[in-house]
Design a protein around this motif. Structure first.
Motif, PDB file in Angstrom:
ATOM      1  N   LEU A 191      27.672  30.252   6.348  1.00  0.00           N
ATOM      2  CA  LEU A 191      28.244  29.696   5.131  1.00  0.00           C
ATOM      3  C   LEU A 191      27.205  29.698   4.024  1.00  0.00           C
ATOM      4  O   LEU A 191      26.042  29.338   4.256  1.00  0.00           O
ATOM      5  CB  LEU A 191      28.711  28.256   5.369  1.00  0.00           C
ATOM      6  N   VAL A 192      27.620  30.077   2.817  1.00  0.00           N
ATOM      7  CA  VAL A 192      26.731  30.082   1.661  1.00  0.00           C
ATOM      8  C   VAL A 192      27.428  29.378   0.507  1.00  0.00           C
ATOM      9  O   VAL A 192      28.483  29.835   0.043  1.00  0.00           O
ATOM     10  CB  VAL A 192      26.339  31.512   1.245  1.00  0.00           C
ATOM     11  N   GLU A 193      26.837  28.256   0.068  1.00  0.00           N
ATOM     12  CA  GLU A 193      27.397  27.514  -1.062  1.00  0.00           C
ATOM     13  C   GLU A 193      26.828  28.042  -2.386  1.00  0.00           C
ATOM     14  O   GLU A 193      25.707  28.547  -2.435  1.00  0.00           O
ATOM     15  CB  GLU A 193      27.077  26.016  -0.972  1.00  0.00           C
ATOM     16  N   SER A 194      27.601  27.857  -3.422  1.00  0.00           N
ATOM     17  CA  SER A 194      27.141  28.174  -4.775  1.00  0.00           C
ATOM     18  C   SER A 194      27.927  27.319  -5.753  1.00  0.00           C
ATOM     19  O   SER A 194      28.935  26.703  -5.381  1.00  0.00           O
ATOM     20  CB  SER A 194      27.315  29.659  -5.079  1.00  0.00           C
ATOM     21  N   GLY A 195      27.452  27.300  -7.000  1.00  0.00           N
ATOM     22  CA  GLY A 195      28.190  26.614  -8.047  1.00  0.00           C
ATOM     23  C   GLY A 195      27.629  25.288  -8.482  1.00  0.00           C
ATOM     24  O   GLY A 195      28.148  24.659  -9.412  1.00  0.00           O
ATOM     25  N   GLY A 196      26.575  24.826  -7.820  1.00  0.00           N
ATOM     26  CA  GLY A 196      25.978  23.574  -8.240  1.00  0.00           C
ATOM     27  C   GLY A 196      25.246  23.726  -9.565  1.00  0.00           C
ATOM     28  O   GLY A 196      25.088  24.833 -10.087  1.00  0.00           O
ATOM     29  N   GLY A 197      24.807  22.596 -10.094  1.00  0.00           N
ATOM     30  CA  GLY A 197      24.073  22.634 -11.357  1.00  0.00           C
ATOM     31  C   GLY A 197      23.980  21.270 -11.987  1.00  0.00           C
ATOM     32  O   GLY A 197      24.259  20.253 -11.347  1.00  0.00           O
ATOM     33  N   LEU A 198      23.582  21.273 -13.254  1.00  0.00           N
ATOM     34  CA  LEU A 198      23.439  20.049 -14.038  1.00  0.00           C
ATOM     35  C   LEU A 198      24.608  19.951 -15.010  1.00  0.00           C
ATOM     36  O   LEU A 198      24.911  20.918 -15.726  1.00  0.00           O
ATOM     37  CB  LEU A 198      22.115  20.084 -14.801  1.00  0.00           C
ATOM     38  N   LEU A 213      32.531  20.848 -12.364  1.00  0.00           N
ATOM     39  CA  LEU A 213      31.883  21.949 -11.652  1.00  0.00           C
ATOM     40  C   LEU A 213      32.824  22.412 -10.551  1.00  0.00           C
ATOM     41  O   LEU A 213      33.612  21.615 -10.035  1.00  0.00           O
ATOM     42  CB  LEU A 213      30.557  21.514 -11.022  1.00  0.00           C
ATOM     43  N   ARG A 214      32.710  23.675 -10.190  1.00  0.00           N
ATOM     44  CA  ARG A 214      33.439  24.174  -9.029  1.00  0.00           C
ATOM     45  C   ARG A 214      32.439  24.753  -8.050  1.00  0.00           C
ATOM     46  O   ARG A 214      31.719  25.705  -8.367  1.00  0.00           O
ATOM     47  CB  ARG A 214      34.464  25.238  -9.415  1.00  0.00           C
ATOM     48  N   LEU A 215      32.426  24.175  -6.865  1.00  0.00           N
ATOM     49  CA  LEU A 215      31.582  24.682  -5.799  1.00  0.00           C
ATOM     50  C   LEU A 215      32.359  25.695  -4.965  1.00  0.00           C
ATOM     51  O   LEU A 215      33.561  25.539  -4.743  1.00  0.00           O
ATOM     52  CB  LEU A 215      31.104  23.539  -4.900  1.00  0.00           C
ATOM     53  N   GLN A 256      23.591  25.853   3.438  1.00  0.00           N
ATOM     54  CA  GLN A 256      22.243  25.397   3.079  1.00  0.00           C
ATOM     55  C   GLN A 256      22.269  24.298   2.025  1.00  0.00           C
ATOM     56  O   GLN A 256      21.258  23.629   1.804  1.00  0.00           O
ATOM     57  CB  GLN A 256      21.407  26.577   2.563  1.00  0.00           C
ATOM     58  N   GLY A 257      23.389  24.103   1.376  1.00  0.00           N
ATOM     59  CA  GLY A 257      23.525  23.060   0.370  1.00  0.00           C
ATOM     60  C   GLY A 257      23.311  23.572  -1.042  1.00  0.00           C
ATOM     61  O   GLY A 257      22.605  24.559  -1.263  1.00  0.00           O
ATOM     62  N   THR A 258      23.945  22.889  -1.982  1.00  0.00           N
ATOM     63  CA  THR A 258      23.770  23.205  -3.390  1.00  0.00           C
ATOM     64  C   THR A 258      23.647  21.889  -4.160  1.00  0.00           C
ATOM     65  O   THR A 258      24.403  20.938  -3.907  1.00  0.00           O
ATOM     66  CB  THR A 258      24.930  24.074  -3.921  1.00  0.00           C
ATOM     67  N   GLN A 259      22.697  21.836  -5.078  1.00  0.00           N
ATOM     68  CA  GLN A 259      22.403  20.601  -5.797  1.00  0.00           C
ATOM     69  C   GLN A 259      23.391  20.406  -6.950  1.00  0.00           C
ATOM     70  O   GLN A 259      23.625  21.319  -7.745  1.00  0.00           O
ATOM     71  CB  GLN A 259      20.985  20.632  -6.353  1.00  0.00           C
TER      72      GLN A 259
END
Length: 123
Positions: free
Chosen positions: A4-11, A18-20, A115-118
């Motif tokens: 699994l690979v997460e994306s879409g995190g941010g400030l 936001l959409r993860l 791995q997680g996304t901040q």
């Protein structure tokens, strides 16, 4: 073994969106239960949302009405749309898979993790 690979995190500012995304490898994604969890600094890992292989969805009370989970089996991807974000939503967000198709609100029900996304929400 599925990955699994997460994306879409941010400030983002409070009130923003936001959409993860959680992209999965493997050919049997449609049979997985997919969950989202988060861990804020100094806190325990917390259940956020779940979508089962049959499409049933569940949310933590803290995000109900603001977050929407979905999946696109053709793209092997799960999503978490986060609206009306609050500073207390700040955390590392993880997606997780239960190949048995169900998942739940307990982290040990999932055998595969990203791995997680901040996600950081400023006030």
């Amino acid at each position: 073994q599925v990955q699994l690979v997460e994306s879409g995190g941010g400030l983002v500012q409070a009130g923003g969106s936001l959409r993860l995304s959680c992209a999965a490898s493997g050919r049997t994604f449609s049979t997985y239960g997919m969950g989202w969890f988060r861990r804020a600094p100094g806190k325990e890992r917390e259940f956020v949302s779940l979508i089962r292989s049959g499409g049933s969805v569940y949310y933590a009370e803290s995000v109900k009405g603001r977050f929407t989970i979905s999946r696109d089996n053709a793209k092997n991807t799960a999503y978490l749309q986060m609206d009306s974000l609050k500073p207390e939503d700040t955390a590392v967000y993880y997606c997780a898979a239960d190949p048995a198709g169900r998942g739940g609100s307990y982290y040990y029900l999932y055998t595969v993790w990203g791995q997680g996304t901040q996600v950081t929400v400023s006030s």
